[in-house]
Design an enzyme around this catalytic site. Structure first.
Site, PDB file in Angstrom:
ATOM      1  N   ASP A 207       0.853  -1.186   0.000  1.00  0.00           N
ATOM      2  CA  ASP A 207       0.000   0.000   0.000  1.00  0.00           C
ATOM      3  C   ASP A 207       0.893   1.240   0.000  1.00  0.00           C
ATOM      4  O   ASP A 207       2.118   1.118  -0.039  1.00  0.00           O
ATOM      5  CB  ASP A 207      -0.913   0.003   1.238  1.00  0.00           C
ATOM      6  CG  ASP A 207      -0.125   0.161   2.540  1.00  0.00           C
ATOM      7  OD1 ASP A 207       1.113   0.224   2.503  1.00  0.00           O
ATOM      8  OD2 ASP A 207      -0.771   0.238   3.603  1.00  0.00           O
ATOM      9  N   ASP A 209       1.411   4.661   2.371  1.00  0.00           N
ATOM     10  CA  ASP A 209       1.020   5.266   3.645  1.00  0.00           C
ATOM     11  C   ASP A 209       1.406   6.738   3.686  1.00  0.00           C
ATOM     12  O   ASP A 209       2.507   7.106   3.267  1.00  0.00           O
ATOM     13  CB  ASP A 209       1.735   4.544   4.798  1.00  0.00           C
ATOM     14  CG  ASP A 209       1.548   3.038   4.741  1.00  0.00           C
ATOM     15  OD1 ASP A 209       0.461   2.573   5.071  1.00  0.00           O
ATOM     16  OD2 ASP A 209       2.509   2.330   4.344  1.00  0.00           O
ATOM     17  N   ASP A 302      -3.277   4.389   2.868  1.00  0.00           N
ATOM     18  CA  ASP A 302      -3.608   4.715   4.258  1.00  0.00           C
ATOM     19  C   ASP A 302      -3.283   6.183   4.503  1.00  0.00           C
ATOM     20  O   ASP A 302      -2.167   6.625   4.217  1.00  0.00           O
ATOM     21  CB  ASP A 302      -2.771   3.872   5.244  1.00  0.00           C
ATOM     22  CG  ASP A 302      -3.251   2.436   5.339  1.00  0.00           C
ATOM     23  OD1 ASP A 302      -4.304   2.121   4.765  1.00  0.00           O
ATOM     24  OD2 ASP A 302      -2.563   1.636   6.000  1.00  0.00           O
TER      25      ASP A 302
HETATM   26  N1  DCP Z   1       2.171  -0.110  11.871  1.00  0.00           N
HETATM   27  C1  DCP Z   1       2.321  -0.757  13.090  1.00  0.00           C
HETATM   28  N2  DCP Z   1       1.307  -1.503  13.586  1.00  0.00           N
HETATM   29  C2  DCP Z   1       0.171  -1.655  12.883  1.00  0.00           C
HETATM   30  C3  DCP Z   1       0.015  -1.020  11.662  1.00  0.00           C
HETATM   31  C4  DCP Z   1       1.035  -0.254  11.163  1.00  0.00           C
HETATM   32  O1  DCP Z   1       3.342  -0.637  13.717  1.00  0.00           O
HETATM   33  N3  DCP Z   1      -0.799  -2.405  13.398  1.00  0.00           N
HETATM   34  C5  DCP Z   1       3.261   0.731  11.348  1.00  0.00           C
HETATM   35  C6  DCP Z   1       4.473  -0.060  10.993  1.00  0.00           C
HETATM   36  C7  DCP Z   1       4.440  -0.166   9.511  1.00  0.00           C
HETATM   37  C8  DCP Z   1       3.724   1.116   9.104  1.00  0.00           C
HETATM   38  O2  DCP Z   1       2.843   1.382  10.178  1.00  0.00           O
HETATM   39  O3  DCP Z   1       5.730  -0.241   8.983  1.00  0.00           O
HETATM   40  C9  DCP Z   1       2.973   1.005   7.822  1.00  0.00           C
HETATM   41  O4  DCP Z   1       2.154  -0.157   7.791  1.00  0.00           O
HETATM   42  P1  DCP Z   1       2.145  -1.121   6.546  1.00  0.00           P
HETATM   43  O5  DCP Z   1       1.302  -2.286   6.904  1.00  0.00           O
HETATM   44  O6  DCP Z   1       1.754  -0.369   5.329  1.00  0.00           O
HETATM   45  O7  DCP Z   1       3.641  -1.651   6.463  1.00  0.00           O
HETATM   46  P2  DCP Z   1       4.834  -1.223   5.508  1.00  0.00           P
HETATM   47  O8  DCP Z   1       4.540   0.047   4.802  1.00  0.00           O
HETATM   48  O9  DCP Z   1       6.032  -1.260   6.371  1.00  0.00           O
HETATM   49  O10 DCP Z   1       4.935  -2.431   4.492  1.00  0.00           O
HETATM   50  P3  DCP Z   1       4.251  -2.609   3.043  1.00  0.00           P
HETATM   51  O11 DCP Z   1       5.334  -2.380   2.076  1.00  0.00           O
HETATM   52  O12 DCP Z   1       3.774  -4.014   3.042  1.00  0.00           O
HETATM   53  O13 DCP Z   1       3.133  -1.634   2.904  1.00  0.00           O
HETATM   54 MG    MG Z   2       2.794   0.327   3.652  1.00  0.00          MG
END
Ligand code: DCP
Ligand code: MG
Length: 356
Positions: A207, A209, A302
């Site tokens: 996604d 963010d 997000d």
């Molecule tokens: N986050 C967290 N706990 C959650 C949701 C989010 O700590 N329950 C934080 C850590 C993540 C960031 O928000 O790194 C963004 O969430 P993502 O699920 O989008 O994760 P990433 O951006 O790191 O990975 P991706 O490339 O899969 O989107």
């Molecule tokens: Mg993400």
């Protein structure tokens, strides 16, 4: 690359938030295997083992060399005396791969769960239910017209192909432009920052963010509603779920809170129109065929809104990674991520080194 023999295992912190972990993973062979095992344990509701393998993955990702012998792991944290973790490492060192991991990959339950959770809005509970109902593929789930899909799962199936194909950096930049333009229409001095994996330097993500704040932000409740309304009018919204802030409950002084998860946010699926790069092929299409060509992609986005004073905490939390994140953070006044680390007596770690 550092030689294993000159590396001091004792210098590796037991805390992921203090391990400098770039995207340069020298031990992918091991961490891919551990990720599969961790996931399989999760599907089988064995949280303790799942966590053990996730921690081991995280530690191996920070090593500046490739593990080639068991001795290379001596003295490292989280490399489990418990669990059978070291047996897997040994097998991979000796055989180049793990037969047990291969078994997991062909396991019916693992394969089905993996498919089910790949649908937006489907978690372990639904997967378990569908598996028990005898479903093994998404086609089977789709074909059952008696199943009641949730508000999230409907767009999850509808835009499945788009959503499982990763978001590229180029697409993230295109979304960024839209988010920036729309937010600034309503809040000219807004600060819109890309967070999550893209801020850590990843080239793809599941996604995109964003964190939104503004020095004068009074009524933070307003901005997301306005953005959503506009996108809806423009036909750009394929799904959204607006989650109100739970900040009031977490506001009490020095109360331990999940410092980054109480902000107002919106989980959405945006219709991203794509520039047609290959104009030569499209010009050869007949007018009637042109209408058939889908020129957009569904993208998970997000949006998080934080008060200006909480921006640093929100930024740190939403940058992640999940494993790098600090638990039980106490709210203190902090203008920057650097100040938060300093408050906690920790060494500052840059975003691109937070890929634990
Ligand atoms: N986050 C967290 N706990 C959650 C949701 C989010 O700590 N329950 C934080 C850590 C993540 C960031 O928000 O790194 C963004 O969430 P993502 O699920 O989008 O994760 P990433 O951006 O790191 O990975 P991706 O490339 O899969 O989107
Ligand atoms: Mg993400």
């Amino acid at each position: 690359i550092v030689k294993a023999s000159s590396f001091v295992a004792g210098t590796v912190s037991q805390y992921a938030c203090q391990r400098r972990t770039t995207l340069n993973n020298y031990n992918k062979k091991f961490t891919d295997a551990f990720d599969i095992l961790a996931e399989n344990y999760e599907f089988r509701e064995n949280e303790v083992s799942s966590l053990a393998f996730m921690r081991a993955t995280s530690v191996m990702k920070c090593l500046p060399f490739t593990v080639v012998r068991m001795k290379d792991l001596e003295g490292l944290p989280c490399m489990g005396v418990r669990s059978n973790l070291l047996l897997y490492v040994q097998e991979i060192i000796e055989e180049g791969e793990s037969s047990r991991v291969k078994d997991v990959l062909t396991d019916e339950r693992y394969q089905s769960f993996k498919l089910f959770i790949s649908v937006f809005g489907v978690g372990l509970k639904t997967s378990e239910k569908w598996y028990r109902m005898g479903f093994r593929t998404l086609e089977e789930v789709r074909a059952d017209k008696t199943l009641k899909l949730s508000r999230m799962q409907k767009p999850g199936f509808l835009h499945y192909e788009d959503l499982v194909s990763c978001v590229s950096k180029g697409e993230a930049d295109a979304v960024s432009l839209i988010v920036n333009n729309t937010v600034r229409t309503f809040l000219p001095d807004a600060l819109v920052t890309i967070t999550g994996g893209f801020r850590r330097g990843k080239k793809i993500g599941h996604d995109v963010d964003f964190l939104i704040t503004s020095p004068g932000l009074q009524e933070e409740e307003e901005i997301l509603h306005k953005v959503i309304d506009l996108w809806e009018k423009q036909g750009l919204l394929l799904y959204y779920d607006l989650v109100p802030s739970t900040f009031e409950q977490a506001k009490l002084p020095s109360r331990k809170v999940d410092a980054f998860d109480h902000f107002q946010k919106c989980f959405l699926i945006l219709k991203l129109h794509q520039q047609r790069v290959d104009t030569s092929s499209s010009s050869t299409l007949k007018e009637s065929d042109k209408a058939e060509v889908k020129d957009w992609k569904a993208i998970r986005v997000d949006l998080v809104v934080s008060p200006f004073e909480q921006y640093a905490y929100a930024l740190l939390g939403w940058t992640g990674s999940r494993s790098s994140n600090l638990n039980n953070m106490i709210f203190l006044k902090a203008k920057s991520e650097e100040e938060i680390f300093a408050h906690l007596g920790l060494d500052y770690i840059d975003p691109w080194e937070r890929n634990a």
